[in-house]
Design an enzyme around this catalytic site. Structure first.
Site, PDB file in Angstrom:
ATOM      1  N   LYS A 181      33.510 -95.016   1.744  1.00 45.02           N
ATOM      2  CA  LYS A 181      34.809 -95.853   1.627  1.00 45.02           C
ATOM      3  C   LYS A 181      35.918 -95.401   2.631  1.00 45.02           C
ATOM      4  O   LYS A 181      36.530 -95.980   3.333  1.00 45.02           O
ATOM      5  CB  LYS A 181      35.527 -95.877   0.020  1.00 45.02           C
ATOM      6  N   ARG A 219      40.890 -92.884  -5.451  1.00 48.20           N
ATOM      7  CA  ARG A 219      39.683 -93.515  -5.700  1.00 48.20           C
ATOM      8  C   ARG A 219      38.631 -92.814  -4.891  1.00 48.20           C
ATOM      9  O   ARG A 219      38.562 -92.003  -4.138  1.00 48.20           O
ATOM     10  CB  ARG A 219      39.676 -94.873  -4.934  1.00 48.20           C
ATOM     11  N   GLY A 240      31.329 -98.765  -8.930  1.00 48.88           N
ATOM     12  CA  GLY A 240      31.793 -98.677 -10.379  1.00 48.88           C
ATOM     13  C   GLY A 240      31.099 -97.563 -11.266  1.00 48.88           C
ATOM     14  O   GLY A 240      31.522 -97.421 -12.447  1.00 48.88           O
ATOM     15  N   MET A 252      31.893 -94.125 -10.424  1.00 58.98           N
ATOM     16  CA  MET A 252      33.164 -93.216 -10.747  1.00 58.98           C
ATOM     17  C   MET A 252      34.273 -93.741 -10.794  1.00 58.98           C
ATOM     18  O   MET A 252      34.567 -94.816 -10.971  1.00 58.98           O
ATOM     19  CB  MET A 252      32.778 -92.202  -9.301  1.00 58.98           C
ATOM     20  N   ARG A 266      32.163-102.506   3.154  1.00 62.19           N
ATOM     21  CA  ARG A 266      30.976-101.910   3.233  1.00 62.19           C
ATOM     22  C   ARG A 266      30.022-102.821   3.399  1.00 62.19           C
ATOM     23  O   ARG A 266      30.235-103.985   3.264  1.00 62.19           O
ATOM     24  CB  ARG A 266      30.564-101.223   1.671  1.00 62.19           C
ATOM     25  N   HIS A 274      30.247-106.977 -12.290  1.00 59.59           N
ATOM     26  CA  HIS A 274      29.177-105.791 -12.613  1.00 59.59           C
ATOM     27  C   HIS A 274      27.636-106.272 -12.741  1.00 59.59           C
ATOM     28  O   HIS A 274      26.933-105.692 -11.970  1.00 59.59           O
ATOM     29  CB  HIS A 274      29.522-104.843 -13.667  1.00 59.59           C
ATOM     30  N   SER A 314     -12.409 -94.539   5.312  1.00 59.18           N
ATOM     31  CA  SER A 314     -10.939 -94.996   4.797  1.00 59.18           C
ATOM     32  C   SER A 314     -10.585 -94.152   3.552  1.00 59.18           C
ATOM     33  O   SER A 314     -11.353 -93.843   2.496  1.00 59.18           O
ATOM     34  CB  SER A 314     -11.469 -96.613   4.030  1.00 59.18           C
ATOM     35  N   CYS A 357      -7.030 -97.026   1.873  1.00 60.50           N
ATOM     36  CA  CYS A 357      -7.014 -98.153   0.963  1.00 60.50           C
ATOM     37  C   CYS A 357      -6.704 -97.791  -0.624  1.00 60.50           C
ATOM     38  O   CYS A 357      -6.719 -98.535  -1.504  1.00 60.50           O
ATOM     39  CB  CYS A 357      -8.490 -98.669   0.836  1.00 60.50           C
ATOM     40  N   TYR A 371      -5.386 -99.014  10.115  1.00 59.21           N
ATOM     41  CA  TYR A 371      -5.177 -99.891   9.404  1.00 59.21           C
ATOM     42  C   TYR A 371      -4.595 -99.243   8.220  1.00 59.21           C
ATOM     43  O   TYR A 371      -4.916 -98.084   7.611  1.00 59.21           O
ATOM     44  CB  TYR A 371      -6.068-100.766   9.133  1.00 59.21           C
TER      45      TYR A 371
HETATM   46  C1  PEP Z   1      -8.909 -94.404  -4.161  1.00 59.81           C
HETATM   47  O1  PEP Z   1      -9.484 -93.634  -4.936  1.00 59.81           O
HETATM   48  O2  PEP Z   1      -7.939 -94.402  -3.521  1.00 59.81           O
HETATM   49  C2  PEP Z   1      -9.645 -95.907  -4.014  1.00 59.81           C
HETATM   50  C3  PEP Z   1      -8.877 -96.915  -3.276  1.00 59.81           C
HETATM   51  O3  PEP Z   1     -10.725 -96.060  -5.018  1.00 59.81           O
HETATM   52  P1  PEP Z   1     -10.437 -96.314  -6.618  1.00 59.81           P
HETATM   53  O4  PEP Z   1      -9.007 -96.558  -6.800  1.00 59.81           O
HETATM   54  O5  PEP Z   1     -11.226 -97.675  -6.725  1.00 59.81           O
HETATM   55  O6  PEP Z   1     -10.997 -95.151  -7.135  1.00 59.81           O
END
Ligand code: PEP
Ligand code: MG
Length: 877
Positions: free
Chosen positions: A21, A90, A99, A101, A333, A449, A765, A833, A853
């Site tokens: 502010k 303020r 809101g 404080m 803001r 609010h 992975s 993954c 990826y």
């Molecule tokens: C992991 O372990 O991160 C994974 C993707 O395999 P899962 O969750 O199936 O064990």
């Protein structure tokens, strides 16, 4: 160092020191906008106060000097004279905490100055109204007298004088209110200071202390705002919206915060001050109305709003006051907005040449997109709405009605879905809003609010549904004869403001035009490719429609769980001989093959990583305790014979497969090594499916992934098995296909020896679920229900490491895995993954690691696309 800055000395970049502010008031002052003069006490001063518990003499001296200057600037005198200077006090932290404080207005009034103000303004009613407000605010905020006591008295006097609102109270009535307020304060054992200087110092202390009030602490915890930031205090000369009907106060967004539409959006009240607009006491008027009542002021406001938007390159949330026809700005803001609005505003502002595509990409919080990717109420369902309110925060919510925040929290933490229904919400309800699916209020506008908080949290909210009559004591509400009681189920459509009885049918979301545009920009900027975790053709199709560029993890065990499969899987597990096991596996083969055919068809040649069976086999058998109970019941019933024998056999098998630590047990590649026939059949099914789909003229790109490898020999052996099956199927089918073999990296040993593992892997992975589990030694199944909440609360860990990648530990060995893997095979493909593949901050880390990826659940693919683009932009900048 100095602890006070005049508005004329600061700028927007000093947000950390002056709070949001203060920094913006300074910035607006510097660009010549009509801001009442004032000064800001720094957040550093707040932190000093927190440790010393008193205002330092140095600070007091600085405040005195700045107040002196403020008197000169305004030609008014603080605490005396014919023209008394009144100020507002303020709070304002570096990160906005709406809101949370405290604020005090009209400070500087006492029994003497109020008379001077009355004379000077020639408006006694106004002076008394200011005094009444000041005494109440000061007593509540500084002296900690209960709000309710004042409100009750005000109501009584209003009734007595037949005034519909406090604006109708005449001087005589106001005098009575003021006298009674003093009695209330005295009865509470408190003293109201007549000395304005004392009032000021006490108020500064109170605002500093409000940094540590309960609701501010909760808000910071929810929003991960560090406790160490502290709040600044802004002391500003008052301008008065309560002077009469040529005065007023309001708040407005430069665009619609719910839809993103380009229109001034907000509310104002004539003859009102400060919090009146958001407090829901009087129903404010839409800002468009100002165009009719004060067209010039409206014009000026509209042009300032547009200027501020361009100046800050963002949608603004502006507070203003009109005093006798003159406009003043009290705050600006970045406006909080729904996800839909965030996307639309970002895209529109690029088209309007206000910001660049890169800026637009950085303006949308990736996690916020989640709101747009969840089911919404089917607009075709033709449901009859119970009532309609203001569509304050979009999305669909269904749950049991509750009328109290504590109750909502209680039921919510017991796993129940609840909808918080209140006349209006206050900052004290915040824990109840957190625990609810959605919020419904009968009073208050789009900037109330409830609306602001719900939008910030991405929760559906409908406010100002005036046709619902809430009876808090009876815990019911009624609309035109229909009674809804606590515990009844209702549904809210936060995008239309419609309220339904019961559970409304939902439909799957689609990517809207603007979101597609934004994501297309993201795709141009990102370096990381984005894949999805998908186990069946439907999820694969969903993932593709959200822009996934492949499947990063297809967990084959989910195919084993299907109702037509489980019996066969059990038959396979229970087989006493290899021959019998083979028989069961042969029956599974065509079913698995069909699954893969469906997936390959959907993926149309995009890389598809299929992971071979991972969980311990006992997961496919009945639970041991349930089995024991079943057998006991059978015995009690006097059953015997073959059925009981079978159960006993099952029990023996379940017992033999039981492990103390199944997560560290006979699972992953260990299964494939001990029972190679299981993996062989899975691989065969994959390759037969590949051959079939190729023959249909569709490209396929299978990537066979071996789970839980910790030693290079495990992979070496299983890769040989895969290659052997591939060769056999290619010969049988008379068709050649390409495929690759790789491994999950989900054990510390795999990271440590990634150079050796890379010799037989074409890709890695990172399975960061297991890698987090095994690096911390935290059970991924238990930690979150046991000690992790404590760890987070005590700040032993900054985040749940199963959601946000622990860069310091898990990240460090991932880095080692990347470096060692690339040392052996510079072009080895690297991905992630685990759950972290859909978490924006973890995605940023994956970008820095140089992975190829990330892979996440289909619904998080758009989030990952945006997060990956942001990571690339930030890294570059
Ligand atoms: C992991 O372990 O991160 C994974 C993707 O395999 P899962 O969750 O199936 O064990
Ligand atoms: Mg795993």
């Amino acid at each position: 160092s100095r602890q006070v800055y005049d508005f004329a000395e600061g700028n927007a970049k000093m947000r950390e020191l002056l709070g949001g502010k203060g920094a913006n008031l300074a910035e607006m002052t510097s660009i010549g906008l009509p801001v009442p003069p004032g000064f800001t006490i720094t957040t550093e001063a707040c932190n000093i106060y927190q440790s010393e518990k008193c205002l330092s003499p140095g600070l007091i001296k600085e405040v005195e000097e700045h107040l002196q200057r403020l008197q000169q600037k305004t030609s008014k005198v603080f605490g005396s004279g014919d023209n008394p200077l009144l100020v507002s006090v303020r709070s304002g932290a570096a990160i906005s905490m709406p809101g949370m404080m405290d604020t005090i207005l009209n400070l500087g009034l006492n029994d003497k100055t109020v008379e001077a103000l009355a004379r000077q303004s020639n408006n006694r009613r106004f002076a008394l109204d200011c005094y009444r407000r000041f005494i109440q605010m000061f007593a509540e905020v500084v002296l900690k007298v209960d709000h309710y006591l004042f409100e009750r008295l005000l109501e009584q006097v209003k009734t007595e004088y037949q005034a519909a609102s406090d604006m109708e109270l005449e001087p005589q009535a106001l005098e009575k209110v003021i006298d009674s307020y003093f009695v209330i304060i005295k009865d509470q054992g408190k003293t109201f200071p007549q000395d304005p200087w004392k009032q000021l110092l006490m108020s500064i202390e109170a605002v500093f202390s409000s940094w540590n009030n309960q609701r501010a602490i909760v808000y910071r915890r929810l929003n991960k705002i560090p406790d160490s930031l502290g709040t600044a205090v802004n002391i500003q000369s008052m301008v008065f919206g309560n002077f009469g009907n040529d005065s007023g106060t309001g708040v407005a967004f430069t665009r619609n915060p719910s839809t993103g539409e380009k229109e001034l959006y907000g509310e104002f009240l004539l003859n009102a001050q400060g919090e009146d607009v958001v407090a829901g006491i009087r129903t404010p008027l839409p800002i468009s109305q100002l165009n009719r009542t004060m067209p010039q002021v409206y014009e000026e406001f509209a042009s300032i709003a547009s200027l501020l938007e361009k100046h800050y390159r963002d949608m603004q949330d502006i507070e203003f006051t009109i005093e006798r026809g003159k406009l003043y700005l009290l705050q600006t803001r970045a406006g909080k907005r729904s996800a839909a609005a965030a996307v639309k505003i970002a895209v529109d502002m690029v088209k309007e040449d206000i910001i660049t595509e890169e800026e637009a990409l950085l303006k949308v919080e990736p996690k916020q997109l989640d709101q747009l990717l969840h089911p919404r109420i089917d607009p075709e369902a033709e449901l009859e709405a119970l009532a309609t309110g203001l569509p304050a925060s979009p999305g669909a919510a269904t749950g049991k009605v509750v009328f109290d925040a504590d109750e909502a929290e209680k039921m919510g933490s017991a796993g129940e879905k609840v909808i918080l229904v209140r006349p209006e919400t206050t900052p004290d309800d915040i824990h109840g809003i957190v625990a609810s699916q959605g919020v419904l209020t009968s009073r208050g506008g789009m900037t109330s609010h409830a609306a602001v908080v719900a939008r910030g949290m991405g929760k559906p909210c409908i406010c100002g549904a005036e046709s619902i009559k809430i009876d808090i004591d009876k815990k019911t509400f009624s609309v035109e004869g229909v009674l809804v009681a606590q515990g009844d189920i209702i549904s809210l459509d936060g995008s239309t403001g419609k309220i339904f009885k019961g559970e409304a049918p939902l439909i799957s979301p689609q990517l809207s035009g603007e979101l597609n545009e934004l994501l297309a920009w993201a795709d141009k900027k990102r370096v990381l490719s984005v894949r999805a975790n998908a186990d069946n053709p439907q999820d694969a199709a969903k993932a593709r429609s959200f822009g996934a560029e492949g499947i990063g993890l297809c967990r084959t065990e989910h195919m084993f769980m299907g109702h037509d499969r489980l019996a066969l899987v059990q038959e396979m597990i229970l087989a006493e001989t290899k021959e019998n096991r083979d028989k069961a596996l042969q029956k599974l083969l065509p079913l698995q093959r069909d699954d893969f055919i469906g997936i390959f068809r959907e993926m149309k040649g995009l890389p598809t990583t299929i992971r071979l069976l991972d969980p311990p086999l006992h997961e496919f058998l009945p639970n041991l305790e349930e089995l024991l109970v079943e057998i006991a019941v059978m015995k009690e019933k006097g059953e015997s014979g073959q059925k009981l024998q079978q159960k006993h056999f099952l029990l023996k098998k379940v017992k033999s497969l039981a492990e103390f630590n199944p997560m560290l047990g006979h699972r992953g590649c260990r299964l494939g090594l001990v029972f190679p026939e299981i993996y062989a059949v899975q691989v065969r099914a994959i390759f037969q499916a590949a051959a079939k789909v190729m023959k249909e003229g569709i490209q396929v790109k299978p990537e066979i992934m071996i789970p839980l490898v910790g030693h290079y020999r495990e992979l070496e052996k299983l890769k040989a098995l895969v290659d052997k099956e591939a060769k056999a199927v290619q010969e049988e089918e008379g068709i050649n296909f390409t495929y690759s073999v790789g491994t999950m990296i989900e054990l510390p040993r795999a990271c440590l020896t990634a150079d050796k593992i890379a010799e037989s892997a074409e890709f890695f992975s990172f399975g960061t679920n297991d890698l987090t589990q095994t690096t911390f030694g935290f059970s991924r199944d238990d930690a979150e229900g046991k000690f992790l909440p404590f760890y987070l609360q005590q700040k032993i860990l900054p985040d749940n490491p199963f959601m946000v990648l622990d860069r310091e530990g898990v990240g460090k060995i991932m880095k080692m895995g990347v470096e060692l893997g690339r040392k052996t095979k510079p072009d080895i493909k690297l991905g992630i993954c685990g759950e972290h593949g859909g978490d924006p901050s973890s995605i940023a880390f994956c970008h820095e690691l140089g992975l190829d990826y990330v892979s996440c659940s289909p619904f998080r693919v758009p989030i990952a696309r945006l997060a990956a683009a942001q990571a690339a932009i930030r890294h570059k900048n």
